[in-house]
Design an enzyme around this catalytic site. Structure first.
Site, PDB file in Angstrom:
ATOM      1  N   GLU A  23      -9.601  -4.049  -6.205  1.00  0.00           N
ATOM      2  CA  GLU A  23      -9.119  -2.849  -5.528  1.00  0.00           C
ATOM      3  C   GLU A  23      -9.379  -1.572  -6.322  1.00  0.00           C
ATOM      4  OE1 GLU A  23      -5.324  -2.887  -3.614  1.00  0.00           O
ATOM      5  OE2 GLU A  23      -5.007  -4.978  -4.164  1.00  0.00           O
ATOM      6  N   HIS A  32      -7.419  -5.404  -1.116  1.00  0.00           N
ATOM      7  CA  HIS A  32      -6.206  -4.659  -0.826  1.00  0.00           C
ATOM      8  C   HIS A  32      -5.304  -5.409   0.157  1.00  0.00           C
ATOM      9  CE1 HIS A  32      -3.959  -0.914  -0.933  1.00  0.00           C
ATOM     10  NE2 HIS A  32      -3.966  -0.815   0.379  1.00  0.00           N
ATOM     11  N   SER A  66       0.831  -1.196   0.000  1.00  0.00           N
ATOM     12  CA  SER A  66       0.000   0.000   0.000  1.00  0.00           C
ATOM     13  C   SER A  66       0.873   1.255   0.000  1.00  0.00           C
ATOM     14  CB  SER A  66      -0.955  -0.045   1.188  1.00  0.00           C
ATOM     15  OG  SER A  66      -1.976   0.917   1.062  1.00  0.00           O
TER      16      SER A  66
END
Length: 315
Positions: free
Chosen positions: A246, A276, A151
């Site tokens: 996502e 995610h 991320s």
């Protein structure tokens, strides 16, 4: 990666989604950042991990060594955790780091970089480069080091590569980015095309995280903030894994396309039905276990294979 059908994963992934929502659902405008950080660490870091964990100071930056049994101590993954630059820590990512250590037979050094809003850009990038410099000054070869992150941490790993390249510093052997956040303008097509499919991350939430990291004066088009907008030549081999559900899917796929066009070796894996950073749930998802095994294969392939110096951006 297209060998996984939704019918195989609906029940396990639904249970994972409910676990994450149980945390997100408690947050509102009055929830403090400190409470969010405690909740996030509790969600991902409550269980003991099958690895040795040792706190260490890396050039003034707190970090943790995490390694499973029977690793090659000379091979190191420098890990940058996710959390929108505002939550997350080595504690919340110990299990993920332990699985990477086992899969790649290496040590993992998780960087506890400074977080926003107390410490906005460029504080995380400064801490990331300081940790890498510490490894080099300790005598570790760049060819025996790889970067990894998820991320925001995946984007930070890529930004750190760009910063090193532009400074003419030696590059690591490879990098792994899981669901990387590469575009803080939040303008990718998947924010529309995956809005209904993503159960957690919608555009307004991602925009709020970007504002928290940038502050009033930050420029989201800065390549060291949004690596998607950089000249990507000269980067080491990259493995990018992302879930097909996502909203940040475009952050991964657009970056991979641009990197390939710049001559970078990129292995892009889009996992059907996954959300995610699904790799954080190896006890729940067989896809997470397979993805982590693939990370191990990639890292073992590239450790020791890269020459030390890289050319700077102007060379």
């Amino acid at each position: 990666m297209n060998d996984h059908s939704p019918s195989d994963t609906d029940k396990p992934i639904d249970a994972v989604i409910e676990r994450v929502r149980s945390v997100y659902g408690r947050w509102n405008r009055s929830t403090t950042v400190e409470q969010m950080r405690q909740d996030w660490d509790a969600l991902f870091g409550a269980s003991p991990v099958a690895a040795e964990v040792t706190a260490v100071d890396v050039g003034g930056v707190p970090a943790e060594w995490v390694h499973s049994e029977a690793v090659d101590a000379d091979r190191i993954v420098l890990y940058f955790h996710g959390g929108g630059f505002q939550v997350g820590s080595p504690r919340s990512h110990r299990e993920l780091m332990a699985h990477i250590s086992a899969a790649a037979s290496c040590r993992v050094l998780g960087v506890d970089y400074r977080l926003a809003p107390e410490h906005r850009f460029p504080a995380p990038l400064e801490d990331a480069t300081a940790a890498y410099r510490w490894l080099l000054e300790a005598g570790h070869r760049p060819a025996d080091i790889a970067f990894a992150g998820d991320s925001a941490g995946g984007g930070l790993a890529l930004s750190t590569l760009l910063s090193l390249r532009d400074a003419g510093r030696p590059m690591p052997a490879a990098a792994v980015a899981m669901s990387p956040w590469t575009d803080l303008t939040v303008s990718g097509a998947s924010y529309e095309t995956r809005a209904a499919a993503d159960p957690i991350h919608q555009r307004h939430l991602v925009q709020a995280m970007a504002r928290g990291y940038l502050g009033p004066d930050g420029n989201p088009h800065n390549p060291l903030i949004s690596p998607l907008f950089a000249d990507l030549h000269g980067l080491p081999p990259l493995l990018i894994q992302v879930g097909d559900r996502e909203t940040v899917l475009s952050d991964a796929t657009d970056f991979a396309d641009k990197a390939r066009n710049a001559g970078v070796l990129v292995d892009l894996q889009v996992w059907d039905g996954m959300i995610h950073v699904f790799q954080q749930f190896p006890n729940d998802l067989p896809e997470a276990r397979r993805a982590l095994a693939g990370i191990g294969d990639f890292l073992r392939t590239h450790f020791g294979s890269r020459s030390i110096p890289q050319q700077g951006a102007g060379q």
